[in-house]
Each structure stands twice: as structure tokens, then as C-alpha cells.
Write a protein that holds these residues in place. Structure first.
Motif, PDB file in Angstrom:
ATOM      1  N   MET A   1       0.834  -1.207   0.000  1.00 29.44           N
ATOM      2  CA  MET A   1       0.000   0.000   0.000  1.00 29.44           C
ATOM      3  C   MET A   1       0.864   1.251   0.000  1.00 29.44           C
ATOM      4  N   ASP A   2       1.958   1.199   0.753  1.00 21.49           N
ATOM      5  CA  ASP A   2       2.869   2.338   0.769  1.00 21.49           C
ATOM      6  C   ASP A   2       3.473   2.555  -0.617  1.00 21.49           C
ATOM      7  N   GLN A   3       3.928   1.477  -1.237  1.00 18.44           N
ATOM      8  CA  GLN A   3       4.566   1.580  -2.545  1.00 18.44           C
ATOM      9  C   GLN A   3       3.583   2.067  -3.610  1.00 18.44           C
ATOM     10  N   TYR A   4       2.408   1.474  -3.656  1.00 19.58           N
ATOM     11  CA  TYR A   4       1.454   1.813  -4.708  1.00 19.58           C
ATOM     12  C   TYR A   4       0.795   3.171  -4.517  1.00 19.58           C
ATOM     13  N   PHE A   5       0.558   3.540  -3.278  1.00 19.68           N
ATOM     14  CA  PHE A   5      -0.246   4.739  -3.064  1.00 19.68           C
ATOM     15  C   PHE A   5       0.548   5.906  -2.483  1.00 19.68           C
ATOM     16  N   LEU A   6       1.137   5.721  -1.317  1.00 16.70           N
ATOM     17  CA  LEU A   6       1.807   6.843  -0.669  1.00 16.70           C
ATOM     18  C   LEU A   6       3.036   7.312  -1.447  1.00 16.70           C
ATOM     19  N   GLN A   7       3.831   6.374  -1.936  1.00 11.95           N
ATOM     20  CA  GLN A   7       5.007   6.769  -2.717  1.00 11.95           C
ATOM     21  C   GLN A   7       4.594   7.468  -4.014  1.00 11.95           C
TER      22      GLN A   7
END
Length: 133
Positions: A73-79
Motif C-alpha cells: 500500500m505504501d509503494q502503490y499509493f503513498l510513494q
């Protein structure tokens, strides 16, 4: 002397559909995770796959799935938001929203994996391995 031109048979709808439905490779999305998380993932998978009773490692698999979910989720969205240079408020709102989603998902993941038997846990490990390939 003129030669006759042989025309190809028209492409039927059935033939066109069949070709479109059978791509050479299935599309996929993967995310990058840390070397440490990869080592941890492989360690947990090996322990479960080689254990006489994989249910003994159920808690470790649950924690691993939660960590992989957070990382994805961090990689796909927040980053992606950071790369797009979204403003601070947008990034913080997204992070807060994802934290709520992760809490709910964590409960669901714990309940589902917590009820799985040995065969099912090994199957989950196989799926994780396929995602890593």
C-alpha cells in the motif's frame, strides 16, 4: 496472362475473440520491498512449507502478510503521492486513511488466516511465492 488473386477468408468474430482472450502473458503488478522484508518472507515461507505442523507458524505468517500489505500500500499509493508532489495535507490525509484501512484489513486477515489448516496455510505460502516470481 492475369493471375487470380486469392483473398484470405474474412476474420470471423469467433476467431478474433479467441485471439484477444488468449494473451501471451497475463498482466501483473508487483511492488518493490526491502531486502530485509524479502529475507523475512523467504524465511517464513520455508519454515511453513517444511513444517510438520504449519499451524505452529500461523502467527508469523499473519504478521508477514500484514507487513507485505503495508509495504504494498505504501509503494502503490503513498510513494505515488510523494512522486506526484502532492501537498502535505493530501499526503497526511492519505496516510491516515490507509492506517484505518490497514486496521480493518488486519482484523480480517487475522481472522481468515487464524482459521486455516495446514494445507491452506501452505497454499497461501505458494501464492506468496508466485507473487515474488
Amino acid at each position: 496472362m492475369p493471375t487470380s488473386v486469392k483473398r484470405a477468408a474474412p476474420l470471423t468474430a469467433k476467431r478474433a475473440t479467441k485471439k484477444a482472450a488468449e494473451p501471451a502473458a497475463k498482466p501483473f503488478l508487483r511492488f518493490h520491498h526491502s531486502h530485509e522484508l524479502r529475507v523475512k518472507t523467504l524465511d517464513v515461507l520455508v519454515r511453513i512449507e517444511s513444517a510438520d505442523q504449519p499451524t505452529a507458524y500461523r502467527g508469523e505468517l499473519i504478521n508477514l502478510v500484514l507487513e507485505l500489505t503495508d509495504s504494498g500500500m505504501d509503494q502503490y499509493f503513498l510513494q505515488s503521492l510523494k512522486a506526484a508532489k502532492a501537498n502535505f495535507v493530501v499526503q497526511q490525509s492519505a496516510a491516515l486513511g490507509l492506517a484505518g484501512v490497514q486496521k480493518v484489513m488486519g482484523t480480517v486477515i487475522r481472522n481468515i488466516l487464524g482459521r486455516m489448516d495446514d494445507r491452506q496455510l501452505r497454499s497461501v505460502c505458494g501464492s506468496i511465492r508466485q507473487f515474488m516470481a
